[in-house]
Design a protein around this motif. Sequence first.
Motif, short mmCIF file in Angstrom:
data_model
loop_
_atom_site.label_atom_id
_atom_site.label_comp_id
_atom_site.label_asym_id
_atom_site.label_seq_id
_atom_site.Cartn_x
_atom_site.Cartn_y
_atom_site.Cartn_z
N ASP A 155 0.83 -1.22 0.00
CA ASP A 155 0.00 0.00 0.00
C ASP A 155 0.87 1.27 0.00
OD1 ASP A 155 -2.29 -1.63 0.00
OD2 ASP A 155 -2.22 -1.82 2.17
N LEU A 156 0.65 2.20 0.93
CA LEU A 156 1.40 3.45 0.91
C LEU A 156 2.87 3.26 1.30
CD1 LEU A 156 -1.14 6.04 2.36
CD2 LEU A 156 -0.23 5.93 0.03
N ALA A 157 3.23 2.09 1.84
CA ALA A 157 4.63 1.80 2.12
C ALA A 157 5.33 1.22 0.89
CB ALA A 157 4.75 0.83 3.29
N GLY A 158 4.58 1.03 -0.19
CA GLY A 158 5.14 0.56 -1.46
C GLY A 158 5.12 1.66 -2.49
N GLY A 159 5.79 1.42 -3.61
CA GLY A 159 5.95 2.45 -4.62
C GLY A 159 4.95 2.35 -5.76
N SER A 160 5.34 2.93 -6.90
CA SER A 160 4.47 3.02 -8.06
C SER A 160 5.18 2.53 -9.31
CB SER A 160 4.04 4.48 -8.27
OG SER A 160 3.45 4.66 -9.55
N ALA A 161 4.46 1.79 -10.13
CA ALA A 161 4.98 1.37 -11.43
C ALA A 161 4.58 2.32 -12.55
CB ALA A 161 4.50 -0.05 -11.76
N GLY A 162 4.01 3.46 -12.18
CA GLY A 162 3.62 4.43 -13.21
C GLY A 162 2.59 3.84 -14.16
N PRO A 163 2.84 3.92 -15.47
CA PRO A 163 1.86 3.41 -16.44
C PRO A 163 1.91 1.91 -16.64
CG PRO A 163 3.76 4.28 -17.60
CD PRO A 163 4.00 4.56 -16.13
N LEU A 164 2.84 1.23 -15.97
CA LEU A 164 3.04 -0.19 -16.20
C LEU A 164 2.10 -1.04 -15.34
CD1 LEU A 164 6.95 -0.24 -16.25
CD2 LEU A 164 5.36 0.21 -18.15
N LYS A 165 1.87 -2.26 -15.76
CA LYS A 165 0.95 -3.15 -15.05
C LYS A 165 1.66 -3.93 -13.96
CE LYS A 165 -2.57 -6.71 -15.88
NZ LYS A 165 -3.38 -7.39 -16.91
N ASP A 166 1.02 -3.98 -12.78
CA ASP A 166 1.45 -4.78 -11.64
C ASP A 166 2.82 -4.33 -11.11
OD1 ASP A 166 1.24 -6.71 -9.65
OD2 ASP A 166 0.69 -8.30 -11.03
N GLY A 167 3.47 -5.17 -10.30
CA GLY A 167 4.71 -4.77 -9.66
C GLY A 167 5.54 -5.95 -9.24
N LYS A 168 6.28 -5.80 -8.18
CA LYS A 168 7.18 -6.83 -7.67
C LYS A 168 6.46 -8.18 -7.59
CE LYS A 168 9.87 -7.92 -3.49
NZ LYS A 168 10.39 -7.40 -2.20
N GLY A 169 7.21 -9.25 -7.93
CA GLY A 169 6.67 -10.59 -7.85
C GLY A 169 5.93 -11.03 -9.09
N SER A 170 5.72 -10.14 -10.05
CA SER A 170 5.01 -10.49 -11.27
C SER A 170 5.93 -10.37 -12.48
CB SER A 170 3.79 -9.58 -11.48
OG SER A 170 4.17 -8.36 -12.09
N THR A 171 5.50 -10.98 -13.58
CA THR A 171 6.24 -10.82 -14.84
C THR A 171 5.50 -9.88 -15.80
OG1 THR A 171 5.21 -12.88 -15.65
CG2 THR A 171 7.43 -13.03 -14.70
N TRP A 172 4.49 -9.19 -15.29
CA TRP A 172 3.97 -8.04 -16.04
C TRP A 172 5.05 -6.96 -16.02
CZ3 TRP A 172 -0.30 -8.94 -18.76
CH2 TRP A 172 -1.21 -9.91 -18.32
N GLU A 173 4.90 -5.96 -16.83
CA GLU A 173 5.97 -4.97 -17.00
C GLU A 173 6.38 -4.29 -15.70
OE1 GLU A 173 7.68 -3.86 -20.35
OE2 GLU A 173 7.19 -5.97 -19.99
N GLY A 174 5.40 -4.03 -14.82
CA GLY A 174 5.72 -3.34 -13.58
C GLY A 174 6.62 -4.12 -12.65
N GLY A 175 6.75 -5.42 -12.86
CA GLY A 175 7.60 -6.23 -12.01
C GLY A 175 9.06 -6.21 -12.40
N MET A 176 9.35 -5.94 -13.69
CA MET A 176 10.72 -6.11 -14.16
C MET A 176 11.26 -4.98 -15.02
SD MET A 176 10.58 -10.26 -14.82
CE MET A 176 12.26 -10.40 -15.41
N ARG A 177 10.41 -4.04 -15.43
CA ARG A 177 10.92 -2.87 -16.15
C ARG A 177 11.18 -1.77 -15.12
NH1 ARG A 177 8.44 0.57 -21.26
NH2 ARG A 177 7.54 -1.44 -21.82
N GLU A 178 12.41 -1.24 -15.12
CA GLU A 178 12.84 -0.37 -14.03
C GLU A 178 13.35 0.99 -14.52
OE1 GLU A 178 12.25 -1.37 -11.03
OE2 GLU A 178 11.58 -3.26 -11.89
#
Length: 460
Positions: free
Chosen positions: A294-317
């Motif tokens: 939640d608020l202790a985590g960050g933002s992937a901006g326009p990308l989908k999902d985040g850490k732990g996933s293979t959607w763009e938000g998990g691995m594009r940095e």
Amino acid sequence: MTRISKYLLVVAFLIAATFAPGVFAAKAPNIVIILADDLGYGDLGCYGHPSIRTPNLDRMAAEGIRFTDFYVAANVCTPSRAGLMTGRWPIRSGMAGSTNDVLRVFSMGGLPTNEITIAAALKSKGYATACIGKWHLGHELQFLPTHHGFDYFYGLRFSNDMEPVRGKIPKNASSSLHPKLEWWNSALLQNDKILEQPTDLSTLTRRYTEEAIKFIHQNKKQPFFLYFPHTFPHVPLFASDAFKEHSARGLYGDVVEELDWSVGQVLNTLRKEGLAENTLVFFTSDNGPWLIRDLAGGSAGPLKDGKGSTWEGGMREPAIAWWPGKIKPAINHELVCSLDLFTTSLCLAGVALPPDRVIDGLDMRPMLFGTGHSQRQLMFYYKKNELYAVRKGSFKAHLITHTGYSKDAPEKHDSPLLFQLENDPGERFDVAAENPEVVADILREVEEFNKSIVSVQAQY
């Protein structure tokens, strides 16, 4: 021959030698890799965050190359760091994970001793080497940085949430926006000895930075490699007194703004010491934001999902390369991966790539120096030891999909999903039906890549 004639001959030789390429080799460049932990694609000002202020990283991006399509080797800490350090997909070294996603306190494995790190390779060319920050590639003695090519280590063995105090602490303490130092028992190491336990986590960023600057001062007369993997913004979040309540984004913003300060301190030190023009500095993150915090985590901006996933938000940095006088300001949209830092570092130092193993990293020098383009056409997205997706050019095919940290079972796709990332970075519109030849081509690449994978023992 007269004495004057001999003198003139020597002068002529020296003049010729000065301008002859390769006669007097230039000093090997210094290399600094700064790695944030769990920082998202959308968490910096230069990547569009509206309220986190990052003036030093913004300036670094304006003076260097800001990458829009830079990927890391995995969607969580341990395998991502293993890939960066070795230039090899973690599946090749047993560092992809099988039972667990990352190394834990109870894990007995680590980066195998026969793997060659950037530090070990550069030491063969007389580089001074230091790892300052979070390691997370094995906490047993034989796996620590000083056994993997580093002259000096100052930091934590693994993530700052992995050593809570014994006894009862609040539920979801690591995600608290009002964390207490007494909840955590992290050990700070100097080389292979515990220097402090429990560690005052609120002072870590400042102390890491002081150690990094000290290392630069001590080794300014020889080439050096500084690997600077920060503990934050991985939870639990702590900022020093100077940065508490500093950001409109709250505690998470405070922590990121202190990281930005740290980057500024390193770059200013290089400038003041006259080292900037002979130093490549590369900044990125190990994986995407931990969205379930939640608020202790960050933002992937326009990308989908985040850490732990293979959607763009998990691995594009976010990623920035800086080298005054060598790298010209630019925004780069080519495909690049953290594996490439291994190969590029060795090539810059004049070290031959190991001939006895597959190296997946590619040489970024032509792209960095404006003499060519990225050699990378393929990106492989693993979750633990299973291949979930592949990008070729601007197209990405998903063989399996799973939301990061979801309790639902992963969904396997007999007919892969396909996304055209140039115009759909959020991976919303499946275009597989319109592009069957692209899907078939990517599946052929998967078949060919799998032939190069040799089964090795998983380390965790």
